[in-house]
Design a protein around this motif. Structure first.
Motif, PDB file in Angstrom:
ATOM      1  N   ILE A 140      37.699  56.204  -6.170  1.00  0.00           N
ATOM      2  CA  ILE A 140      36.778  55.448  -7.019  1.00  0.00           C
ATOM      3  C   ILE A 140      36.858  55.938  -8.456  1.00  0.00           C
ATOM      4  O   ILE A 140      36.931  55.143  -9.397  1.00  0.00           O
ATOM      5  CB  ILE A 140      35.333  55.566  -6.486  1.00  0.00           C
ATOM      6  CG1 ILE A 140      35.196  54.813  -5.156  1.00  0.00           C
ATOM      7  CG2 ILE A 140      34.327  55.026  -7.507  1.00  0.00           C
ATOM      8  CD1 ILE A 140      33.847  54.967  -4.497  1.00  0.00           C
ATOM      9  N   THR A 141      36.853  57.269  -8.642  1.00  0.00           N
ATOM     10  CA  THR A 141      36.909  57.804 -10.000  1.00  0.00           C
ATOM     11  C   THR A 141      38.228  57.466 -10.688  1.00  0.00           C
ATOM     12  O   THR A 141      38.273  57.284 -11.904  1.00  0.00           O
ATOM     13  CB  THR A 141      36.690  59.327  -9.993  1.00  0.00           C
ATOM     14  OG1 THR A 141      37.741  59.963  -9.256  1.00  0.00           O
ATOM     15  CG2 THR A 141      35.350  59.680  -9.356  1.00  0.00           C
ATOM     16  N   GLU A 142      39.295  57.369  -9.907  1.00  0.00           N
ATOM     17  CA  GLU A 142      40.581  56.993 -10.488  1.00  0.00           C
ATOM     18  C   GLU A 142      40.622  55.501 -10.835  1.00  0.00           C
ATOM     19  O   GLU A 142      41.262  55.097 -11.804  1.00  0.00           O
ATOM     20  CB  GLU A 142      41.714  57.342  -9.524  1.00  0.00           C
ATOM     21  CG  GLU A 142      41.954  58.835  -9.365  1.00  0.00           C
ATOM     22  CD  GLU A 142      43.029  59.160  -8.347  1.00  0.00           C
ATOM     23  OE1 GLU A 142      43.456  58.211  -7.622  1.00  0.00           O
ATOM     24  OE2 GLU A 142      43.440  60.324  -8.255  1.00  0.00           O
ATOM     25  N   ARG A 143      39.962  54.688 -10.020  1.00  0.00           N
ATOM     26  CA  ARG A 143      39.947  53.246 -10.277  1.00  0.00           C
ATOM     27  C   ARG A 143      39.045  52.903 -11.456  1.00  0.00           C
ATOM     28  O   ARG A 143      39.310  51.956 -12.210  1.00  0.00           O
ATOM     29  CB  ARG A 143      39.490  52.492  -9.022  1.00  0.00           C
ATOM     30  CG  ARG A 143      39.631  50.976  -9.138  1.00  0.00           C
ATOM     31  CD  ARG A 143      39.586  50.288  -7.796  1.00  0.00           C
ATOM     32  NE  ARG A 143      38.250  50.254  -7.198  1.00  0.00           N
ATOM     33  CZ  ARG A 143      37.880  50.964  -6.143  1.00  0.00           C
ATOM     34  NH1 ARG A 143      38.754  51.784  -5.554  1.00  0.00           N
ATOM     35  NH2 ARG A 143      36.660  50.873  -5.652  1.00  0.00           N
ATOM     36  N   PRO A 216      26.351  50.816  -7.454  1.00  0.00           N
ATOM     37  CA  PRO A 216      27.327  51.241  -6.447  1.00  0.00           C
ATOM     38  C   PRO A 216      28.722  50.756  -6.835  1.00  0.00           C
ATOM     39  O   PRO A 216      28.898  49.612  -7.280  1.00  0.00           O
ATOM     40  CB  PRO A 216      26.831  50.561  -5.169  1.00  0.00           C
ATOM     41  CG  PRO A 216      25.366  50.341  -5.389  1.00  0.00           C
ATOM     42  CD  PRO A 216      25.235  50.054  -6.852  1.00  0.00           C
ATOM     43  N   ALA A 217      29.714  51.612  -6.666  1.00  0.00           N
ATOM     44  CA  ALA A 217      31.070  51.296  -7.126  1.00  0.00           C
ATOM     45  C   ALA A 217      31.635  50.039  -6.481  1.00  0.00           C
ATOM     46  O   ALA A 217      32.438  49.322  -7.098  1.00  0.00           O
ATOM     47  CB  ALA A 217      31.995  52.480  -6.853  1.00  0.00           C
ATOM     48  N   HIS A 218      31.223  49.732  -5.258  1.00  0.00           N
ATOM     49  CA  HIS A 218      31.762  48.561  -4.569  1.00  0.00           C
ATOM     50  C   HIS A 218      31.364  47.250  -5.243  1.00  0.00           C
ATOM     51  O   HIS A 218      31.932  46.196  -4.922  1.00  0.00           O
ATOM     52  CB  HIS A 218      31.297  48.543  -3.115  1.00  0.00           C
ATOM     53  CG  HIS A 218      31.874  49.645  -2.278  1.00  0.00           C
ATOM     54  ND1 HIS A 218      33.219  49.945  -2.272  1.00  0.00           N
ATOM     55  CD2 HIS A 218      31.287  50.519  -1.415  1.00  0.00           C
ATOM     56  CE1 HIS A 218      33.443  50.951  -1.452  1.00  0.00           C
ATOM     57  NE2 HIS A 218      32.295  51.332  -0.921  1.00  0.00           N
ATOM     58  N   ALA A 219      30.377  47.288  -6.153  1.00  0.00           N
ATOM     59  CA  ALA A 219      29.926  46.071  -6.832  1.00  0.00           C
ATOM     60  C   ALA A 219      30.603  45.873  -8.175  1.00  0.00           C
ATOM     61  O   ALA A 219      30.256  44.943  -8.906  1.00  0.00           O
ATOM     62  CB  ALA A 219      28.413  46.118  -7.025  1.00  0.00           C
ATOM     63  N   LEU A 220      31.587  46.712  -8.511  1.00  0.00           N
ATOM     64  CA  LEU A 220      32.200  46.685  -9.835  1.00  0.00           C
ATOM     65  C   LEU A 220      33.653  46.214  -9.789  1.00  0.00           C
ATOM     66  O   LEU A 220      34.336  46.380  -8.784  1.00  0.00           O
ATOM     67  CB  LEU A 220      32.160  48.076 -10.466  1.00  0.00           C
ATOM     68  CG  LEU A 220      30.777  48.609 -10.844  1.00  0.00           C
ATOM     69  CD1 LEU A 220      30.857  50.100 -11.144  1.00  0.00           C
ATOM     70  CD2 LEU A 220      30.219  47.846 -12.041  1.00  0.00           C
ATOM     71  N   ALA A 221      34.088  45.653 -10.897  1.00  0.00           N
ATOM     72  CA  ALA A 221      35.500  45.335 -11.095  1.00  0.00           C
ATOM     73  C   ALA A 221      35.861  45.677 -12.536  1.00  0.00           C
ATOM     74  O   ALA A 221      35.007  45.605 -13.434  1.00  0.00           O
ATOM     75  CB  ALA A 221      35.784  43.858 -10.818  1.00  0.00           C
ATOM     76  N   ILE A 222      37.099  46.062 -12.748  1.00  0.00           N
ATOM     77  CA  ILE A 222      37.568  46.374 -14.094  1.00  0.00           C
ATOM     78  C   ILE A 222      37.598  45.099 -14.939  1.00  0.00           C
ATOM     79  O   ILE A 222      38.062  44.042 -14.485  1.00  0.00           O
ATOM     80  CB  ILE A 222      38.971  47.009 -14.052  1.00  0.00           C
ATOM     81  CG1 ILE A 222      38.883  48.432 -13.481  1.00  0.00           C
ATOM     82  CG2 ILE A 222      39.607  47.037 -15.430  1.00  0.00           C
ATOM     83  CD1 ILE A 222      38.174  49.423 -14.387  1.00  0.00           C
ATOM     84  N   LEU A 223      37.098  45.193 -16.154  1.00  0.00           N
ATOM     85  CA  LEU A 223      37.127  44.087 -17.100  1.00  0.00           C
ATOM     86  C   LEU A 223      38.201  44.378 -18.147  1.00  0.00           C
ATOM     87  O   LEU A 223      38.098  45.371 -18.875  1.00  0.00           O
ATOM     88  CB  LEU A 223      35.755  43.955 -17.778  1.00  0.00           C
ATOM     89  CG  LEU A 223      35.557  42.762 -18.708  1.00  0.00           C
ATOM     90  CD1 LEU A 223      35.494  41.472 -17.902  1.00  0.00           C
ATOM     91  CD2 LEU A 223      34.286  42.947 -19.535  1.00  0.00           C
ATOM     92  N   PRO A 224      39.227  43.563 -18.231  1.00  0.00           N
ATOM     93  CA  PRO A 224      40.277  43.815 -19.227  1.00  0.00           C
ATOM     94  C   PRO A 224      39.702  43.823 -20.636  1.00  0.00           C
ATOM     95  O   PRO A 224      38.743  43.098 -20.937  1.00  0.00           O
ATOM     96  CB  PRO A 224      41.236  42.635 -19.034  1.00  0.00           C
ATOM     97  CG  PRO A 224      40.935  42.096 -17.686  1.00  0.00           C
ATOM     98  CD  PRO A 224      39.486  42.352 -17.437  1.00  0.00           C
TER      99      PRO A 224
END
Length: 436
Positions: A140-143, A216-224
């Protein structure tokens, strides 16, 4: 609920200026929010006892932030100071950049849907990762490294329950058992404590109408970095809800005819998603001509003002008689619930995504439902882990037009004005509060 154009920062009883604001807004309280008293009792009934078990930790950790608090129906939102929230394992602290203005929050503010209070509202956000919770998994920390731009979904899956394990994040047991039922995260505790008193405050989803929030990390996505913070906030609810309805409930296929009833933030997102999935006829139904004009720019092939003509009959005329393959109800009203069912052809799907007042009931013709194989399906949202990155990609490639989907922007201090505009139908598609 009483709206003012500027959010107050301390309780009304302690500030004569705020008492004046309350008096000047009494008409709104009397005429717009007349159903709040009996619902207030229901709201109180669902509130669990919440003790500040982590108060000492928050007090000693240092740092403060501001957050927008809903106290009870018929009271204005206030901006309060909080101890800096701290994430736990599997959670991230986000510096909030944008937060969408959604009818789900408005239902809570008006007392139409019971929720624990006081709470920080706001549930579709973008922001920057500033801290990982202790013992958070390395993957998670790497993502999501510190400094990452992210978008957060309002349905925050735990990743471990029976539904999440099957990929059905939208039915996450912990989300409904803890956040929606109790206003906490999944250890049964909030992450929000007032600066002065240390009093715990509940969280509507992540409590996103604040300078910082824990997700919670599962609710996130990277935003370009190519996508803007403000407009991208709507990916976490308006677009997220529309995608779930079109992809998983309606299962839109190329060539399908689709009717969208209610062209607000979610309904207008449904238009774009339906066209992206290859729908042929996309019919927009609303009572406001400005929203219908906007719908044409978002992919609607036909528009219907239901105050000027019978929406069901007009839909059947457009489709040559049978009705549409798929109708979507995005308002949560008994009348439009019935319109949605009546608008679909035999064997068609009526998808319900609009939330209503607690206890509202929709009618259905049982014999037609049975004999003609009409499907009535509820859809609350999409599936964060698998769908949110796809929504980001749709926006990044321009298939979903973010800038065209956001019609109003507000400052952080204008939360009351934003929800007043939403309540009065002044937001054509979606409004976003900028917190940067």
């Amino acid at each position: 609920m009483v709206f003012s154009s500027v959010i107050t920062r301390i309780a009304i009883s302690r500030n004569p200026i705020n008492r004046s604001i309350l008096s000047s807004s009494r008409w709104i309280s009397t005429h717009v929010f007349s159903n709040s008293n009996h619902l207030k009792n229901a709201e109180t009934a669902v509130q669990p006892p919440l003790t500040p078990a982590s108060a000492a930790y928050h007090v000693s950790s240092g740092g403060y932030m501001r957050g927008t608090v809903f106290w009870e129906p018929n009271k204005p939102l206030t901006i309060e100071e909080f101890h800096m929230p701290r994430p736990k394992a599997g959670e991230l602290l986000i510096k909030t950049k944008g937060c969408g203005v959604c009818h789900s929050d408005l239902h809570v503010i008006k007392g139409e849907i019971p929720f624990s209070s006081p709470c920080v509202i706001g549930h579709e956000i973008t922001g920057e990762v500033v801290e990982h919770g202790p013992l958070t998994d390395r993957k998670i920390t790497e993502r999501f490294p510190i400094g990452s731009h992210v978008v957060g979904a309002f349905i925050m899956p735990c990743g471990n329950c029976s539904f999440c394990s099957k990929g059905h994040d939208d039915l996450c047991e912990d989300f409904f058992a803890y956040n929606r039922a109790k206003g906490t995260l999944y250890d049964g505790e909030t992450r929000l404590f007032l600066r002065e008193s240390g009093k715990p405050v509940y969280m509507y989803s992540m409590g996103g109408l604040a300078e910082y929030c824990v997700i919670p990390a599962h609710a996130l996505a990277i935003l370009p970095k190519s996508l803007p913070y403000t407009e991208s906030a709507i990916l976490g609810c308006a677009v997220f809800t529309a995608y779930g309805a079109m992809k998983h409930a309606a299962e839109v296929c190329p060539g399908d005819s689709v009717a969208i009833i209610g062209i607000g933030g979610v309904g207008s997102s449904c238009l774009q998603i339906a066209r992206a999935f290859g729908a042929s006829d996309v019919i927009a139904v609303d009572v406001q001509n400005d929203k219908l004009q906007k719908a044409k720019t978002l992919g609607a092939t036909h528009t219907i003002n239901s105050t000027e003509e019978d929406a069901v009959e007009r839909i059947k005329e457009i489709t040559g008689g049978p009705g549409v393959d798929i109708a979507v109800e995005a308002l949560g009203k008994p009348q439009t619930f019935l319109q949605c069912i009546q608008s679909v052809k035999d064997g068609g799907k009526a998808v319900m995504i609009g939330l209503s007042k607690a206890g509202a009931v929709g009618e259905v013709d049982i014999n037609r439902l049975v004999r003609r194989k009409v499907k009535v399906i509820g859809s609350y949202g999409a599936r964060a882990r698998q769908d949110l990155p796809k929504l980001v990609k749709l926006a990044e490639t321009g298939i979903f037009n973010l800038s065209n989907a956001v019609s109003q922007k507000y400052k952080f201090e204008e939360g009351n004005k934003a929800f007043q505009d939403l309540n009065n139908g002044r937001i054509v598609s979606r409004g976003v509060v900028e917190i940067m």
